[in-house]
Design a protein around this motif. Structure first.
Motif, short mmCIF file in Angstrom:
data_model
loop_
_atom_site.label_atom_id
_atom_site.label_comp_id
_atom_site.label_asym_id
_atom_site.label_seq_id
_atom_site.Cartn_x
_atom_site.Cartn_y
_atom_site.Cartn_z
N ILE A 74 -14.79 64.93 -53.03
CA ILE A 74 -16.20 64.73 -53.36
C ILE A 74 -17.00 64.85 -52.07
CG2 ILE A 74 -17.92 63.09 -54.22
CD1 ILE A 74 -15.61 61.89 -55.94
N THR A 75 -18.01 65.74 -52.08
CA THR A 75 -18.83 65.99 -50.90
C THR A 75 -20.24 65.48 -51.14
OG1 THR A 75 -17.50 67.94 -50.38
CG2 THR A 75 -19.67 67.79 -49.34
N LYS A 76 -20.73 64.70 -50.18
CA LYS A 76 -22.08 64.11 -50.26
C LYS A 76 -22.76 64.25 -48.90
CE LYS A 76 -21.73 61.98 -54.35
NZ LYS A 76 -22.61 62.15 -55.45
N PRO A 77 -24.10 64.37 -48.91
CA PRO A 77 -24.82 64.37 -47.63
C PRO A 77 -24.79 62.97 -47.00
CG PRO A 77 -26.38 64.45 -49.45
CD PRO A 77 -25.00 64.53 -50.05
N VAL A 78 -24.63 62.94 -45.68
CA VAL A 78 -24.57 61.69 -44.93
C VAL A 78 -25.35 61.87 -43.63
CG1 VAL A 78 -23.00 60.16 -43.65
CG2 VAL A 78 -22.31 61.05 -45.87
N THR A 79 -26.04 60.81 -43.22
CA THR A 79 -26.71 60.79 -41.92
C THR A 79 -26.08 59.67 -41.10
OG1 THR A 79 -28.77 61.62 -42.84
CG2 THR A 79 -28.90 60.50 -40.71
N LEU A 80 -25.62 60.03 -39.91
CA LEU A 80 -24.98 59.08 -39.01
C LEU A 80 -25.87 58.87 -37.79
CD1 LEU A 80 -21.42 60.66 -39.15
CD2 LEU A 80 -22.22 58.64 -40.41
N LYS A 81 -25.86 57.66 -37.27
CA LYS A 81 -26.59 57.37 -36.03
C LYS A 81 -25.66 57.66 -34.87
CE LYS A 81 -29.50 53.95 -38.14
NZ LYS A 81 -29.93 52.57 -38.24
N VAL A 82 -26.22 58.29 -33.84
CA VAL A 82 -25.42 58.66 -32.68
C VAL A 82 -26.14 58.20 -31.41
CG1 VAL A 82 -24.41 60.57 -31.37
CG2 VAL A 82 -24.53 60.70 -33.87
N GLU A 83 -25.40 57.50 -30.58
CA GLU A 83 -25.88 57.17 -29.25
C GLU A 83 -25.12 58.05 -28.28
OE1 GLU A 83 -25.55 53.57 -26.06
OE2 GLU A 83 -25.77 53.00 -28.16
N PHE A 84 -25.85 58.91 -27.58
CA PHE A 84 -25.24 59.82 -26.63
C PHE A 84 -25.06 59.08 -25.32
CE2 PHE A 84 -26.07 63.51 -23.59
CZ PHE A 84 -24.77 63.94 -23.61
N GLY A 85 -23.80 58.92 -24.88
CA GLY A 85 -23.50 58.16 -23.67
C GLY A 85 -23.67 58.95 -22.39
N GLY A 86 -23.70 60.28 -22.50
CA GLY A 86 -23.86 61.12 -21.33
C GLY A 86 -22.68 62.03 -21.10
N ILE A 87 -22.79 62.80 -20.03
CA ILE A 87 -21.76 63.75 -19.64
C ILE A 87 -21.36 63.46 -18.20
CG2 ILE A 87 -21.26 66.19 -19.20
CD1 ILE A 87 -23.11 66.87 -21.52
N VAL A 88 -20.05 63.44 -17.94
CA VAL A 88 -19.53 63.22 -16.60
C VAL A 88 -18.34 64.14 -16.36
CG1 VAL A 88 -20.25 60.79 -16.50
CG2 VAL A 88 -17.96 61.37 -17.28
#
Length: 183
Positions: free
Chosen positions: A116-130
């Motif tokens: 079963i496929t449904k639309p989903v919105t997730l919250k993302v906190e971008f920690g950065g790039i190192v």
């Protein structure tokens, strides 16, 4: 512009879910085997042209073998017929306002559980790039969200003698993801 490919660093990533049990405590489970693949045109993930997450249903671990077996059964994930949970992103939006929240994003896409496929919105906190001590470029993310398990066919239910629900409908998702730039 060249495409940059990213893959999950499984040693520094985890995917978990939380569900209320008897509506008084929370049980946490993990997917021990999962993959994340991403493609960007630069090191800024707002340019992501591909983000795909897959988890092996048979790798579910809630620290209770009997419960894990039940979760893999047709009552829940039906691991024999539906071996993967899959999320395919459609777009990634910066929703942060101001300097302190500039790394807050929403990841929109399609989640598939039990076919079963449904639309989903997730919250993302971008920690950065190192760049780590071994010269690898890594990007870090904290991903959270909530879904209704029943919308995905995970409809098993039970009620106690007193009328309390055994397992809540709402599932909280939490992932700590570290991606490694490939090549």
């Amino acid at each position: 512009m060249a495409t940059i490919k990213w893959a999950v660093d499984p040693m520094h990533s985890e995917v978990q879910f939380k569900v209320k049990h008897l509506m008084i405590t929370t049980v946490t489970g993990y997917f021990q085997n999962f993959q994340v693949e991403a493609e960007t045109s630069d090191d800024q993930f707002s340019s992501a042209s591909k983000v795909v997450f897959t988890a092996d249903v048979n790798s579910i671990n809630t620290n209770n073998e009997q419960r894990d077996t039940h979760l893999k059964s047709p009552d829940f994930f039906d691991a024999e017929q539906h071996q993967q949970v899959r999320f395919v992103a459609s777009h990634y939006d910066n929703v942060g306002q101001g300097e302190l929240q500039a790394d807050d994003y929403e990841l929109h896409g399609e989640l598939t559980i039990r076919g079963i496929t449904k639309p989903v919105t997730l919250k993302v906190e971008f920690g950065g790039i190192v760049v780590d001590p071994y010269g690898q470029t890594k990007a870090g993310f904290t991903v959270t969200g909530k879904i209704s398990r029943k919308e995905f066919g995970l409809t098993w239910s039970a009620v106690t003698e007193a009328g309390s629900v055994v397992v809540s409908d709402e599932i909280k998702l939490h992932a700590e993801i570290q991606l490694v730039k490939q090549g």
